[in-house]
Design a protein around this motif. Structure first.
Motif, short mmCIF file in Angstrom:
data_model
loop_
_atom_site.label_atom_id
_atom_site.label_comp_id
_atom_site.label_asym_id
_atom_site.label_seq_id
_atom_site.Cartn_x
_atom_site.Cartn_y
_atom_site.Cartn_z
N ASP A 78 0.80 -1.21 0.00
CA ASP A 78 0.00 0.00 0.00
C ASP A 78 0.84 1.27 0.00
N ILE A 79 0.43 2.15 -0.86
CA ILE A 79 1.13 3.43 -1.00
C ILE A 79 1.12 4.22 0.31
N ALA A 80 0.06 4.05 1.10
CA ALA A 80 -0.01 4.78 2.38
C ALA A 80 1.19 4.42 3.25
N ARG A 81 1.50 3.13 3.31
CA ARG A 81 2.59 2.69 4.20
C ARG A 81 3.95 3.04 3.61
N LEU A 82 4.06 2.98 2.28
CA LEU A 82 5.32 3.39 1.65
C LEU A 82 5.54 4.89 1.86
N ALA A 83 4.46 5.65 1.67
CA ALA A 83 4.59 7.11 1.83
C ALA A 83 4.92 7.47 3.27
N SER A 84 4.41 6.70 4.23
CA SER A 84 4.70 7.05 5.62
C SER A 84 6.16 6.77 5.97
N LEU A 85 6.77 5.82 5.28
CA LEU A 85 8.21 5.61 5.47
C LEU A 85 8.99 6.83 4.97
N VAL A 86 8.57 7.33 3.82
CA VAL A 86 9.25 8.50 3.25
C VAL A 86 9.05 9.71 4.17
#
Ligand code: FE
Length: 334
Positions: A78-86
């Motif tokens: 999920d992009i949400a979890r990838l984006a939260s890493l960034v």
């Protein structure tokens, strides 16, 4: 074999001084899915893969470890979890001709902080008995009163729902989307609850006629003796945004900010988009391979073809907080 041993790796073990040829992975993805990929990578390169499987708290752990973190790569869905890493500053940008050639532009961060590895569509599961497939058209249409009392879905605050709502904001703006969420809420057969498969069970049980879910759950249900009946009670239908395509999300990988084994990690990222690894992904979890030309599993292909919404996932990720705010304002789960 090797993977079984690494599954139980502790932080202490991971934090041991880096050996020459290894790569350290933090993963939210399941061991069953990752094992065939890491085994194939080790076989192809001789590089050992140490995996820490996490249930939650990846960002917090990386932040706490800081510059001493042993992590090289992070795997999640999920992009949400990838984006939260960034957003948390625990990634580093990666550029690579191999990655660029194999990952379509809308499925990676323009700066290279995350790269998609597989895709999944957020589709409609519809009762074979009670829904004519032509009834299901667009996501926008799910707010139409014709669906009153007929829709089941998981929580509005779940990342999968937030992804879809964020995409709706990208297409139509906040005001339209708020009205849309209200419309969908008023069509619900029951309060949002359970996971994607629980909605299909509810269709099977006659509680509702359609639900939202990710494509790969159809494959998972069909291979589970308890759930196969649920799966066989529904059609997989691909709604679109008006004038656009079907909402697609990804599983992906990011490189840790201080990756101690940077070069091996890059090799692994590139391996994961190779035809060999994409084939493993396609058969292991009924997801769509991300590399152009890589074929989905036969079962997955049987669900039909669709046009993906081309909105860049980065743009969708950028609407996450507005999406969450709207879902809460409307009290979607209440
Ligand atoms: Fe899932």
């Amino acid at each position: 074999m090797f993977l079984r041993a690494t599954t139980a790796l502790t932080l202490a073990a991971l934090a041991a001084p880096a050996l020459a040829q290894e790569v350290n992975v933090y993963s939210y993805r399941q061991p069953e899915l990752l094992a065939p990929l890491t085994d194939a990578f080790t076989e192809a390169t001789g590089i050992k893969v140490n995996v820490a499987f996490l249930e939650k708290g990846m960002v917090e752990r990386l932040q706490a470890e800081g510059r001493r973190s042993p992590a090289d790569l992070m795997f999640t869905v999920d992009i949400a979890r990838l984006a939260s890493l960034v957003d948390a500053g625990v990634t580093q940008p990666v550029t690579s001709d191999v990655l660029s050639a194999n990952v379509p532009a809308q499925y990676h961060d323009p700066d290279g902080n995350w790269w998609g590895l597989t895709t999944r569509a957020r589709i409609v599961y519809a009762s074979k008995d009670r829904v004519d497939p032509s009834e299901v058209t667009t996501y926008e249409d799910l707010a139409d009163p014709k669906w009153k009392g007929r829709i089941c879905t998981r929580s509005g605050t779940h990342d999968y729902t937030i992804g879809l709502v964020s995409a709706m904001i990208a297409h139509h703006g906040e005001e339209y989307t708020k009205t849309w969420i209200e419309g969908v809420k008023s069509n619900l057969a029951r309060k949002p609850q359970g996971n994607d498969r629980a909605q299909v069970k509810a269709i099977w049980a006659g509680e509702c006629d359609i639900s939202l879910g990710n494509t790969y759950y159809m494959g998972q249900m069909l291979s589970d003796p308890e759930q196969v009946e649920w799966a066989n009670s529904v059609n997989v239908l691909f709604p679109t945004f008006e004038g656009s395509g079907t909402h697609v999300n990804i599983s992906g990988v990011a490189m840790a900010a201080n990756a101690p084994n940077h070069d091996n990690a890059l090799k692994m990222m590139e391996f994961l988009v190779s035809p060999e690894a994409q084939k493993v992904y396609a058969s292991a979890n009924y997801e769509y391979p991300i590399a152009p030309g890589a074929e989905a599993d036969d079962l997955v292909k049987g669900w039909g073809t669709f046009t993906a919404d081309e909105t860049n996932l980065m743009e969708i990720a950028g609407h996450r907080s507005e999406a969450l705010k709207l879902v809460e304002q409307v009290d979607f789960d209440g």
